[in-house]
Design a protein around this motif. Sequence first.
Motif, PDB file in Angstrom:
ATOM      1  N   ILE A  10       0.835  -1.217   0.000  1.00 23.62           N
ATOM      2  CA  ILE A  10       0.000   0.000   0.000  1.00 23.62           C
ATOM      3  C   ILE A  10       0.868   1.265   0.000  1.00 23.62           C
ATOM      4  N   THR A  11       2.106   1.185   0.535  1.00 21.58           N
ATOM      5  CA  THR A  11       2.962   2.384   0.576  1.00 21.58           C
ATOM      6  C   THR A  11       3.693   2.610  -0.753  1.00 21.58           C
ATOM      7  N   GLY A  12       3.501   1.722  -1.727  1.00 21.39           N
ATOM      8  CA  GLY A  12       4.184   1.854  -3.014  1.00 21.39           C
ATOM      9  C   GLY A  12       3.342   2.606  -4.037  1.00 21.39           C
ATOM     10  N   GLN A  13       3.942   2.819  -5.202  1.00 18.81           N
ATOM     11  CA  GLN A  13       3.237   3.554  -6.274  1.00 18.81           C
ATOM     12  C   GLN A  13       1.873   2.925  -6.593  1.00 18.81           C
ATOM     13  N   ASP A  14       1.873   1.629  -6.924  1.00 18.90           N
ATOM     14  CA  ASP A  14       0.632   0.989  -7.375  1.00 18.90           C
ATOM     15  C   ASP A  14      -0.391   0.892  -6.250  1.00 18.90           C
ATOM     16  N   GLY A  15       0.103   0.628  -5.033  1.00 21.03           N
ATOM     17  CA  GLY A  15      -0.805   0.529  -3.889  1.00 21.03           C
ATOM     18  C   GLY A  15      -1.615   1.799  -3.734  1.00 21.03           C
ATOM     19  N   VAL A  33       0.784  -2.915   6.306  1.00 18.54           N
ATOM     20  CA  VAL A  33       2.027  -2.144   6.466  1.00 18.54           C
ATOM     21  C   VAL A  33       2.971  -2.890   7.396  1.00 18.54           C
ATOM     22  N   ARG A  34       4.255  -2.728   7.116  1.00 21.68           N
ATOM     23  CA  ARG A  34       5.244  -3.486   7.897  1.00 21.68           C
ATOM     24  C   ARG A  34       6.129  -2.528   8.691  1.00 21.68           C
ATOM     25  N   GLY A  35       6.865  -3.089   9.624  1.00 23.10           N
ATOM     26  CA  GLY A  35       7.867  -2.318  10.360  1.00 23.10           C
ATOM     27  C   GLY A  35       7.273  -1.657  11.584  1.00 23.10           C
ATOM     28  N   GLY A  56       1.598  -6.242   9.126  1.00 20.52           N
ATOM     29  CA  GLY A  56       1.953  -7.559   8.600  1.00 20.52           C
ATOM     30  C   GLY A  56       3.161  -7.446   7.698  1.00 20.52           C
ATOM     31  N   ASP A  57       3.775  -8.596   7.423  1.00 22.16           N
ATOM     32  CA  ASP A  57       5.005  -8.595   6.625  1.00 22.16           C
ATOM     33  C   ASP A  57       4.993  -9.857   5.760  1.00 22.16           C
ATOM     34  N   LEU A  58       5.387  -9.713   4.509  1.00 23.71           N
ATOM     35  CA  LEU A  58       5.406 -10.879   3.615  1.00 23.71           C
ATOM     36  C   LEU A  58       6.450 -11.918   4.046  1.00 23.71           C
ATOM     37  N   ASN A  78      -1.835  -8.643  -4.043  1.00 24.70           N
ATOM     38  CA  ASN A  78      -0.473  -8.794  -3.523  1.00 24.70           C
ATOM     39  C   ASN A  78       0.515  -7.982  -4.354  1.00 24.70           C
ATOM     40  N   LEU A  79       0.696  -6.721  -3.941  1.00 22.42           N
ATOM     41  CA  LEU A  79       1.613  -5.820  -4.657  1.00 22.42           C
ATOM     42  C   LEU A  79       2.942  -5.681  -3.925  1.00 22.42           C
ATOM     43  N   GLY A  80       3.039  -6.154  -2.719  1.00 22.85           N
ATOM     44  CA  GLY A  80       4.267  -6.004  -1.933  1.00 22.85           C
ATOM     45  C   GLY A  80       5.401  -6.798  -2.569  1.00 22.85           C
ATOM     46  N   ILE A  82      10.141  -6.612  -3.143  1.00 23.45           N
ATOM     47  CA  ILE A  82      11.345  -5.835  -3.452  1.00 23.45           C
ATOM     48  C   ILE A  82      11.281  -5.706  -4.959  1.00 23.45           C
ATOM     49  N   SER A  83      11.075  -4.486  -5.463  1.00 21.37           N
ATOM     50  CA  SER A  83      10.702  -4.324  -6.870  1.00 21.37           C
ATOM     51  C   SER A  83      11.782  -3.661  -7.724  1.00 21.37           C
ATOM     52  N   PHE A  84      12.890  -3.247  -7.085  1.00 20.45           N
ATOM     53  CA  PHE A  84      13.959  -2.569  -7.827  1.00 20.45           C
ATOM     54  C   PHE A  84      14.951  -3.630  -8.309  1.00 20.45           C
ATOM     55  N   PRO A 157      17.629 -11.922 -10.454  1.00 17.92           N
ATOM     56  CA  PRO A 157      17.003 -12.637  -9.331  1.00 17.92           C
ATOM     57  C   PRO A 157      15.570 -12.148  -9.100  1.00 17.92           C
ATOM     58  N   TYR A 158      15.306 -10.882  -9.371  1.00 19.60           N
ATOM     59  CA  TYR A 158      13.926 -10.368  -9.256  1.00 19.60           C
ATOM     60  C   TYR A 158      13.006 -11.088 -10.243  1.00 19.60           C
ATOM     61  N   GLY A 159      13.434 -11.176 -11.492  1.00 23.53           N
ATOM     62  CA  GLY A 159      12.608 -11.828 -12.517  1.00 23.53           C
ATOM     63  C   GLY A 159      12.351 -13.292 -12.175  1.00 23.53           C
ATOM     64  N   ALA A 161      12.316 -14.578  -9.102  1.00 25.64           N
ATOM     65  CA  ALA A 161      11.377 -14.621  -7.962  1.00 25.64           C
ATOM     66  C   ALA A 161       9.950 -14.367  -8.445  1.00 25.64           C
ATOM     67  N   LYS A 162       9.786 -13.450  -9.391  1.00 26.05           N
ATOM     68  CA  LYS A 162       8.442 -13.170  -9.927  1.00 26.05           C
ATOM     69  C   LYS A 162       7.895 -14.383 -10.690  1.00 26.05           C
ATOM     70  N   ALA A 163       8.784 -15.087 -11.401  1.00 26.25           N
ATOM     71  CA  ALA A 163       8.328 -16.274 -12.146  1.00 26.25           C
ATOM     72  C   ALA A 163       7.823 -17.334 -11.162  1.00 26.25           C
ATOM     73  N   ASN A 187       6.201  -2.093 -17.648  1.00 22.69           N
ATOM     74  CA  ASN A 187       6.588  -0.935 -16.823  1.00 22.69           C
ATOM     75  C   ASN A 187       5.487   0.125 -16.815  1.00 22.69           C
ATOM     76  N   HIS A 188       5.142   0.573 -15.612  1.00 21.37           N
ATOM     77  CA  HIS A 188       4.170   1.664 -15.512  1.00 21.37           C
ATOM     78  C   HIS A 188       4.649   2.685 -14.489  1.00 21.37           C
ATOM     79  N   GLU A 189       4.420   3.924 -14.812  1.00 27.97           N
ATOM     80  CA  GLU A 189       5.099   5.033 -14.159  1.00 27.97           C
ATOM     81  C   GLU A 189       4.082   6.104 -13.777  1.00 27.97           C
TER      82      GLU A 189
HETATM   83  P1  NAP Z   1       6.994  -0.162  -5.147  1.00 34.30           P
HETATM   84  O1  NAP Z   1       6.584   1.261  -5.295  1.00 34.30           O
HETATM   85  O2  NAP Z   1       8.441  -0.500  -5.064  1.00 34.30           O
HETATM   86  O3  NAP Z   1       6.265  -0.743  -3.829  1.00 34.30           O
HETATM   87  C1  NAP Z   1       6.644  -1.962  -3.270  1.00 34.30           C
HETATM   88  C2  NAP Z   1       5.828  -2.186  -2.006  1.00 34.30           C
HETATM   89  O4  NAP Z   1       6.210  -3.439  -1.423  1.00 34.30           O
HETATM   90  C3  NAP Z   1       6.013  -1.127  -0.924  1.00 34.30           C
HETATM   91  O5  NAP Z   1       4.741  -0.739  -0.445  1.00 34.30           O
HETATM   92  C4  NAP Z   1       6.784  -1.857   0.159  1.00 34.30           C
HETATM   93  O6  NAP Z   1       6.447  -1.414   1.465  1.00 34.30           O
HETATM   94  C5  NAP Z   1       6.249  -3.275  -0.007  1.00 34.30           C
HETATM   95  N1  NAP Z   1       7.083  -4.278   0.633  1.00 34.30           N
HETATM   96  C6  NAP Z   1       8.425  -4.439   0.504  1.00 34.30           C
HETATM   97  N2  NAP Z   1       8.848  -5.438   1.306  1.00 34.30           N
HETATM   98  C7  NAP Z   1       7.750  -5.924   1.954  1.00 34.30           C
HETATM   99  C8  NAP Z   1       7.538  -6.938   2.922  1.00 34.30           C
HETATM  100  N3  NAP Z   1       8.539  -7.676   3.408  1.00 34.30           N
HETATM  101  N4  NAP Z   1       6.278  -7.167   3.360  1.00 34.30           N
HETATM  102  C9  NAP Z   1       5.235  -6.400   2.896  1.00 34.30           C
HETATM  103  N5  NAP Z   1       5.384  -5.422   1.992  1.00 34.30           N
HETATM  104  C10 NAP Z   1       6.623  -5.181   1.524  1.00 34.30           C
HETATM  105  O7  NAP Z   1       6.380  -1.042  -6.320  1.00 34.30           O
HETATM  106  P2  NAP Z   1       5.241  -0.681  -7.396  1.00 34.30           P
HETATM  107  O8  NAP Z   1       5.870  -0.030  -8.570  1.00 34.30           O
HETATM  108  O9  NAP Z   1       4.094  -0.059  -6.707  1.00 34.30           O
HETATM  109  O10 NAP Z   1       4.844  -2.149  -7.884  1.00 34.30           O
HETATM  110  C11 NAP Z   1       3.850  -2.919  -7.209  1.00 34.30           C
HETATM  111  C12 NAP Z   1       4.054  -4.386  -7.523  1.00 34.30           C
HETATM  112  O11 NAP Z   1       3.971  -4.608  -8.922  1.00 34.30           O
HETATM  113  C13 NAP Z   1       5.405  -4.953  -7.106  1.00 34.30           C
HETATM  114  O12 NAP Z   1       5.198  -6.298  -6.727  1.00 34.30           O
HETATM  115  C14 NAP Z   1       6.234  -4.924  -8.378  1.00 34.30           C
HETATM  116  O13 NAP Z   1       7.246  -5.894  -8.345  1.00 34.30           O
HETATM  117  C15 NAP Z   1       5.159  -5.228  -9.396  1.00 34.30           C
HETATM  118  N6  NAP Z   1       5.372  -4.686 -10.752  1.00 34.30           N
HETATM  119  C16 NAP Z   1       5.612  -3.354 -10.907  1.00 34.30           C
HETATM  120  C17 NAP Z   1       5.741  -2.842 -12.204  1.00 34.30           C
HETATM  121  C18 NAP Z   1       5.988  -1.373 -12.438  1.00 34.30           C
HETATM  122  O14 NAP Z   1       6.384  -1.014 -13.552  1.00 34.30           O
HETATM  123  N7  NAP Z   1       5.728  -0.503 -11.451  1.00 34.30           N
HETATM  124  C19 NAP Z   1       5.624  -3.695 -13.304  1.00 34.30           C
HETATM  125  C20 NAP Z   1       5.365  -5.051 -13.088  1.00 34.30           C
HETATM  126  C21 NAP Z   1       5.221  -5.540 -11.807  1.00 34.30           C
HETATM  127  P3  NAP Z   1       7.458  -0.652   2.482  1.00 34.30           P
HETATM  128  O15 NAP Z   1       6.997   0.759   2.529  1.00 34.30           O
HETATM  129  O16 NAP Z   1       7.198  -1.370   3.741  1.00 34.30           O
HETATM  130  O17 NAP Z   1       8.850  -0.822   1.956  1.00 34.30           O
END
Ligand code: NAP
Length: 341
Positions: A10-15, A33-35, A56-58, A78-80, A82-84, A157-159, A161-163, A187-189
Amino acid sequence: MARRALITGITGQDGSYLAEDLLDQGYDVWGLVRGQANPRVSRVRKLLQDVQLVRGDLLDQGSLISAVERVQPDEVYNLGAISFVPMSWEQAELTAEVTGMGVLRMLEAIRVCSGITASRSSGSGQIRFYQASSSEMFGQVRETPQNERTPFHPRSPYGVAKAYGHFLTQNYRESYGMFAVSGILFNHESPRRGAEFVTRKVTLGVARIKLGLASELRLGNLEARRDWGYAGDYVKAMRLMLHAETPEDYVIGTGHTQSVRELVAAAFEAAGLDWEQYVVGDQALHRPAEVDLLCADPKKARVQLGWEPTVAFEELVAMMVESDLRLLSAGIDLEQDSSWP
Ligand code: NAP
Ligand code: G4F
């Protein structure tokens, strides 16, 4: 009664965009939210005041079960993760745990809370599950454009894990009859994109240079091509997938592709600047293995979900440059204040 959604990430862009979309649709929205003191939670509290938060935490199975028991969601997104992508080489094990195993833990939380077993499959009134899969799974692409049947060849390793999360979601659908789907999003921005991703790094760099706060912008590979769309459009596709009659996976993208060089040229041009005077190549920013070309074939989503992107590449880049110019002109320091525009 209003439908209830639980969003991880929820704290991320898509959330943030998804929460706004679901609130507009009349949902009760909960964010995981975690932490102990997560600084990014404050921006959720500021912008998304109607969202309720649950801890909660994944990485923690028990916390996900407790969250599902407490929220009693109709839908889980499930959007949480490590996405970088570069971080996934530096912390490969953590990426596998959060981005990969986190999917297993979330699916298990839903399965256990719904009383689903191998002999007792999911019935009506089941919790619907959305997994944020990624075009990074296509990696070294086998065909262009990429669709739902294109084989995966992840390059990070990200790709990888996603697979794993993608196939596991498919497996829970097949094993337990769960309504579990993956959106394979390209990719969405947006103005809310994290500053480490190339689009936002470039638009922030342009704004800093325009305002005299910086004199150069260091970048890695300018030749990589991506299919870039607007995040506000893409979260609508997530909701549509969970409202479809049958659980299926969909590719979401624009069907167009641009290089990082073209992105840079468009962003500097939006501010009336010539990029070649400011951009400096930096070998240290190149990746151990690159994804050279991504381009979506979003036909299935268009035909079956009626989903279409509404923001073109140049419009998206101009939107982000304007937003960053406004932000920096107002003297907002991103290190101190990460509020969402
Ligand atoms: P983002 O801005 O990096 O947000 C990632 C979120 O994951 C943050 O809210 C973060 O919360 C949370 N998170 C990290 N570790 C966690 C944990 N251990 N437990 C629970 N939450 C955790 O990513 P986004 O761009 O919004 O993307 C959302 C999802 O779509 C991600 O899964 C990404 O991999 C996937 N995706 C994104 C794109 C794109 O272009 N944006 C494309 C394809 C797929 P904290 O604040 O706690 O760190
Ligand atoms: O913006 P990026 O870091 O995004 P990337 O690696 O494509 O991943 C994003 O999209 C995926 C969907 O395909 C998501 F699953 C993932 O979570 C994330 O949201 O890099 C885009 C391209 C790469 O080819 C990179 O090598 O830009 C190139 N690039 C060139 N210079 C740079 C830089 N990327 C970054 N981050 N920083 C640079 O200085």
